[in-house]
Design an enzyme around this catalytic site. Structure first.
Site, mmCIF file in Angstrom:
data_model
loop_
_atom_site.group_PDB
_atom_site.id
_atom_site.type_symbol
_atom_site.label_atom_id
_atom_site.label_comp_id
_atom_site.label_asym_id
_atom_site.label_seq_id
_atom_site.Cartn_x
_atom_site.Cartn_y
_atom_site.Cartn_z
ATOM 1 N N GLY A 1 0.763 -1.231 0.000
ATOM 2 C CA GLY A 1 0.000 0.000 0.000
ATOM 3 C C GLY A 1 0.799 1.290 0.000
ATOM 4 N N GLY A 2 2.111 1.226 0.122
ATOM 5 C CA GLY A 2 2.904 2.447 0.175
ATOM 6 C C GLY A 2 2.785 3.292 -1.080
ATOM 7 N N LYS A 3 2.896 2.657 -2.238
ATOM 8 C CA LYS A 3 2.792 3.407 -3.496
ATOM 9 C C LYS A 3 1.371 3.913 -3.712
ATOM 10 C CE LYS A 3 6.614 0.914 -5.700
ATOM 11 N NZ LYS A 3 6.901 0.010 -4.566
ATOM 12 N N CYS B 1 11.349 -4.808 -8.543
ATOM 13 C CA CYS B 1 12.533 -4.697 -7.683
ATOM 14 C C CYS B 1 13.522 -5.809 -8.009
ATOM 15 C CB CYS B 1 12.149 -4.714 -6.213
ATOM 16 S SG CYS B 1 11.159 -6.131 -5.717
ATOM 17 N N ASP C 1 3.478 -2.169 -10.473
ATOM 18 C CA ASP C 1 4.682 -2.529 -9.718
ATOM 19 C C ASP C 1 4.632 -4.048 -9.557
ATOM 20 O OD1 ASP C 1 7.067 -1.891 -8.251
ATOM 21 O OD2 ASP C 1 5.950 -2.337 -6.428
ATOM 22 N N ARG D 1 -3.380 -10.351 1.558
ATOM 23 C CA ARG D 1 -2.683 -9.084 1.297
ATOM 24 C C ARG D 1 -3.676 -7.946 1.061
ATOM 25 N NH1 ARG D 1 2.597 -8.978 -0.454
ATOM 26 N NH2 ARG D 1 2.119 -7.621 -2.231
#
Length: 323
Positions: free
Chosen positions: A132-134, A271, A212, A162
């Site tokens: 959830g950061g992005k 990543c 992402d 999740r």
């Protein structure tokens, strides 16, 4: 010495000298590259001033990543600490509205959502949203402090476990009003399938899409190995797994392109260190499949790791994060 399949694969991509630097960087503390993103109203800045161990970063940003509505904090004195040591990240306090003040994340994680250039009024999709950061950054740009609340943010996560954590994060940083009014929506669809995103009975397209994508995540793989590179098992990393992930990512990008409005923007990121099959390989395959022109906005490796980002007379070393 007999090299593992893992090392042989990446030495083939980066060369032995650069791979040695990357491997050293991957073994260092994750918190050494952490920044906090202020996500809520103006009293968050006052909370920073009253919270021991944090300070505002100021105006210096990674090249190409500045956004006028995003302020960053860092742990106090983090640039002077030894690289091998963890840095304490003070937990975010509550603002006057009851939402959390900041979200800690890796410095590189800032770049993909910022490159989307989200504007108020946009319909935005975060196709692989957990944890959830992005999504929080996207929401911060979409729903600005000046009272602008037009547009919508759809946060997609197919895993039920999740997705539940994602909902909790969004509620903590934006409050129930955004969730209840469906300005922020959480869905559980497979991002790689060409699903018909629908709203009020018609197909829904998006101005901005972030993918992402799930990947082979080599830093995590190394962190889970008790004996370093030599202890990596085939069930956690293999060339075959790189191929499977790349194929999945191509399908995600294809589905995303079909969900874009005219003149829309899609940012794909991972990543993973694998540029042969994932990353550059996925972009090449996507271009070939769709016969489209993809604008590459920024080379993250140049912007974040080869450029020495100076802050108060110090710099982030190019091998400190590992790329």
């Amino acid at each position: 010495m007999v090299l593992s399949a893992f090392e042989s694969y990446f030495i083939g991509q980066y060369g032995p000298q650069r791979w040695a630097k990357i491997l050293t960087g991957l073994s260092r503390s994750r918190t050494a590259a952490a920044v906090g993103v202020l996500l809520n109203n103006s009293d968050a800045v006052e909370l920073v001033e009253r919270t021991p161990g944090v300070e505002l970063l100021g105006t210096e940003w990674p090249p190409g990543a500045y956004h006028e509505d995003i302020q960053l904090i860092v742990p106090s004195g983090m640039a002077t600490l030894e690289e091998e040591k963890d840095v304490f990240l003070p937990p975010p306090p509550r603002t006057s509205s009851g939402t959390l003040a900041w979200y800690w994340m890796d410095m590189a994680s800032l770049i993909p959502p910022l490159l989307l250039d989200v504007q108020p009024g946009h319909d935005v999709l975060d196709a692989c949203a957990a944890p959830g950061g992005k999504s929080c950054i996207l929401g911060r740009m979409l729903f600005r402090h000046d009272g602008t609340t037009h547009g919508s943010l759809t946060c997609n996560e197919p895993s039920a476990k999740r997705r539940q954590k994602l909902q909790a994060v969004l509620a903590s940083y934006f409050g129930s009003s955004y969730m209840d009014s469906r300005r922020i929506m959480v869905t559980g669809r497979p991002a790689e399938k060409k699903v018909e995103w629908r709203r009020r009975g018609s197909r829904r397209l998006f101005d901005r899409i972030l993918i992402d994508a799930p990947c082979t995540h080599e830093r995590h793989v190394l962190g889970q190995s008790a004996t370093g590179v030599a202890g990596i098992q085939k069930d956690s990393w293999s060339i075959a797994r790189c191929k499977r992930m790349a194929a999945l990512q191509v399908r995600m990008v294809m589905a995303g392109i079909q969900s874009l409005k005219n003149n829309g923007r899609l940012v794909y990121s991972t990543c993973s260190l694998d540029d042969e099959k994932q990353n550059d390989g996925v972009i090449d395959k996507s271009k070939a499949k769709y016969f489209i022109q993809l604008d590459i906005f920024i080379d993250l490796r140049v912007a974040l790791y080869k450029e020495r980002w100076r802050r108060q007379g110090t710099y982030w070393r190019e091998d400190s994060v590992g790329i």
